[in-house]
Design a protein around this motif. Structure first.
Motif, PDB file in Angstrom:
ATOM      1  N   GLY A   1      53.787  11.354  18.649  1.00 35.18           N
ATOM      2  CA  GLY A   1      52.443  10.867  18.923  1.00 35.18           C
ATOM      3  C   GLY A   1      52.388  10.031  20.192  1.00 35.18           C
ATOM      4  N   THR A   2      51.474  10.370  21.097  1.00 29.43           N
ATOM      5  CA  THR A   2      51.313   9.662  22.363  1.00 29.43           C
ATOM      6  C   THR A   2      49.841   9.301  22.556  1.00 29.43           C
ATOM      7  N   PRO A   3      49.551   8.332  23.430  1.00 35.09           N
ATOM      8  CA  PRO A   3      48.149   8.034  23.741  1.00 35.09           C
ATOM      9  C   PRO A   3      47.418   9.261  24.290  1.00 35.09           C
ATOM     10  N   GLU A   4      48.124  10.078  25.064  1.00 33.23           N
ATOM     11  CA  GLU A   4      47.511  11.266  25.649  1.00 33.23           C
ATOM     12  C   GLU A   4      47.107  12.270  24.573  1.00 33.23           C
ATOM     13  N   LEU A   5      47.960  12.437  23.563  1.00 34.16           N
ATOM     14  CA  LEU A   5      47.652  13.344  22.453  1.00 34.16           C
ATOM     15  C   LEU A   5      46.450  12.815  21.672  1.00 34.16           C
ATOM     16  N   ALA A   6      46.474  11.530  21.349  1.00 34.52           N
ATOM     17  CA  ALA A   6      45.373  10.922  20.609  1.00 34.52           C
ATOM     18  C   ALA A   6      44.063  11.039  21.382  1.00 34.52           C
ATOM     19  N   MET A   7      44.145  10.749  22.671  1.00 38.81           N
ATOM     20  CA  MET A   7      42.963  10.787  23.523  1.00 38.81           C
ATOM     21  C   MET A   7      42.334  12.181  23.523  1.00 38.81           C
TER      22      MET A   7
ATOM     23  N   PHE B   1      52.912  21.471  18.862  1.00 37.94           N
ATOM     24  CA  PHE B   1      53.019  22.540  19.840  1.00 37.94           C
ATOM     25  C   PHE B   1      52.231  22.234  21.117  1.00 37.94           C
ATOM     26  N   CYS B   2      51.477  21.158  21.127  1.00 42.43           N
ATOM     27  CA  CYS B   2      50.641  20.814  22.279  1.00 42.43           C
ATOM     28  C   CYS B   2      51.475  20.104  23.358  1.00 42.43           C
ATOM     29  N   PRO B   3      51.162  20.320  24.623  1.00 40.95           N
ATOM     30  CA  PRO B   3      51.938  19.687  25.697  1.00 40.95           C
ATOM     31  C   PRO B   3      51.847  18.172  25.697  1.00 40.95           C
ATOM     32  N   GLU B   4      50.787  17.602  25.114  1.00 42.34           N
ATOM     33  CA  GLU B   4      50.645  16.148  25.092  1.00 42.34           C
ATOM     34  C   GLU B   4      51.585  15.485  24.089  1.00 42.34           C
ATOM     35  N   ALA B   5      52.144  16.253  23.159  1.00 44.45           N
ATOM     36  CA  ALA B   5      53.070  15.688  22.162  1.00 44.45           C
ATOM     37  C   ALA B   5      54.437  15.469  22.794  1.00 44.45           C
ATOM     38  N   LYS B   6      55.065  14.359  22.434  1.00 43.13           N
ATOM     39  CA  LYS B   6      56.392  14.034  22.958  1.00 43.13           C
ATOM     40  C   LYS B   6      57.449  14.666  22.048  1.00 43.13           C
ATOM     41  N   VAL B   7      57.765  15.924  22.330  1.00 43.74           N
ATOM     42  CA  VAL B   7      58.687  16.691  21.494  1.00 43.74           C
ATOM     43  C   VAL B   7      59.805  17.252  22.383  1.00 43.74           C
ATOM     44  N   PRO B   8      61.078  16.896  22.121  1.00 44.82           N
ATOM     45  CA  PRO B   8      62.181  17.438  22.921  1.00 44.82           C
ATOM     46  C   PRO B   8      62.199  18.962  22.862  1.00 44.82           C
TER      47      PRO B   8
END
Length: 356
Positions: A28-34, A247-254
């Motif tokens: 979870g990142t601010p960008e994903l939430a936004m 799966f979204c690019p905004e998620a912080k997933v290695p």
């Protein structure tokens, strides 16, 4: 095209559609939430893996970029007492892996810090006044709970059984997240930790909806419009979606986690306590297969992660997820790779098209 007939969550949170981004600690990142908030869903920001300073910075960024309602999430576990004997037994169980990877068995690491909700986090809530505050593993002590309530925030929390849902309602929650066994990440259990009796989403949702008077949010196994429609038909007022947003690019997933998600099937996950000491659903990997997903040797949450940390780092450096917590729900195969805002808008449109 249909309409949102049950508007309780929409009106309670001030959002456009009954879709809530699961507050996934780590991804979870601010960008994903936004992105989710701007598209009409509920923006959610996890704080369990953050320091107070990191959470402050994330909320500052989020508030500066969007006027959408925000959900801030915290864990409510009790910090465990150190258990030297259990720690030693866990390290002995992992010793063969240390030797295999050329790591000193006596090497120590702090592991990931998962901080429970406390006075400092509560002060953060009082400063930013998020529209929604959500809790995992029950609720904080009454003094902290009352301080959160006084900010005007709506309070929600996860229930994995009807008994937990009734407890949460009795203790002041404005809505209940009905977390089915299909859900990825840590189970929200706090009254009953027996994994053998956990309930699936589509059996749990209608029973909780019948048992409480507050709105119910379905979580677990929902990744497309079909799941949303089904959850609403069973009595949920909204859905909480996590794995589909990984799966979204905004998620912080290695990248190794993304690859595992892409290759995941319906039977690729299991509930395990190896990575943190608390049951959580993730994609099966080497350590889960060889030790078994659930082990009595694993130290109490969140202490189990420390002994695995050097193995995780060594394997990841070689491009392997053998000792990595690859959190995922059971419906990863239904997910699509697209930006989070685009995904949210697609889910809204596709669901409305299916609703009567």
């Amino acid at each position: 095209m249909g309409t949102w007939r049950d508007r309780r969550i929409i009106e309670l949170f001030g959002i456009e559609a009954p879709i809530i981004l699961a507050p996934m600690a780590g991804p979870g990142t601010p960008e994903l939430a936004m992105a989710v908030g701007e598209a009409g869903g509920l923006a959610s920001l996890p704080c369990a893996l953050s320091s107070v300073e990191q959470a402050h910075d994330a909320l500052t960024l989020l508030r500066s970029k969007t006027r959408a309602p925000v959900n801030v999430n915290f864990f409510c576990h009790t910090a465990p007492q150190a258990d030297a004997a259990r720690e030693l037994a866990w390290r002995e169980r992992l010793a063969e892996y240390y030797i295999e990877h050329g790591i000193d068995p006596e090497f120590t690491s702090a592991g990931a810090v998962r901080r429970p909700f406390d006075n400092e986090f509560c002060a953060l809530v009082e400063e930013f006044k998020p529209e929604v505050v959500s809790f995992h593993f029950g609720l904080p002590e009454k003094l902290l709970f009352d301080r959160v309530k006084a900010t005007g925030a709506k309070i929600i929390a996860s229930a994995t059984t009807v008994a937990e849902a009734r407890w949460l309602e009795a203790h002041g929650c404005d809505a209940i997240i009905a977390m089915g066994f299909e859900a990825g990440g840590h189970r929200g259990t706090f009254l009953n930790h027996d994994m053998a009796t956990q309930v699936g989403t589509f059996a749990l949702v209608p029973q909780i909806a019948d048992a409480v008077s507050v709105p119910v949010i379905a979580a677990g196994g929902v990744a497309d419009a079909r799941g949303i429609v089904a959850a609403l038909a069973l009595g949920a007022s909204a859905v909480q979606i996590g794995t589909a947003y990984l799966f979204c690019p905004e998620a912080k997933v290695p990248e190794l986690h993304r690859v595992a998600l892409r290759e995941s099937g319906d039977d690729s996950t299991a509930v395990t306590n190896l990575f943190t000491g608390r049951p959580a659903r993730g994609i099966m990997n080497r350590v889960m297969r060889e030790i078994g997903p659930l082990s009595d040797a694993a130290p109490a949450f969140p202490l189990a992660s420390a002994a695995l940390a050097p193995l995780k780092a060594k394997a990841e450096a070689a491009g392997k997820g053998d000792f990595t917590s690859l959190w995922s729900g059971q419906a990863a195969r239904l997910a699509r790779e697209m930006p989070a805002g685009e995904l949210t808008r697609a889910l809204i449109a596709e669901t409305l098209a299916r609703l009567p």
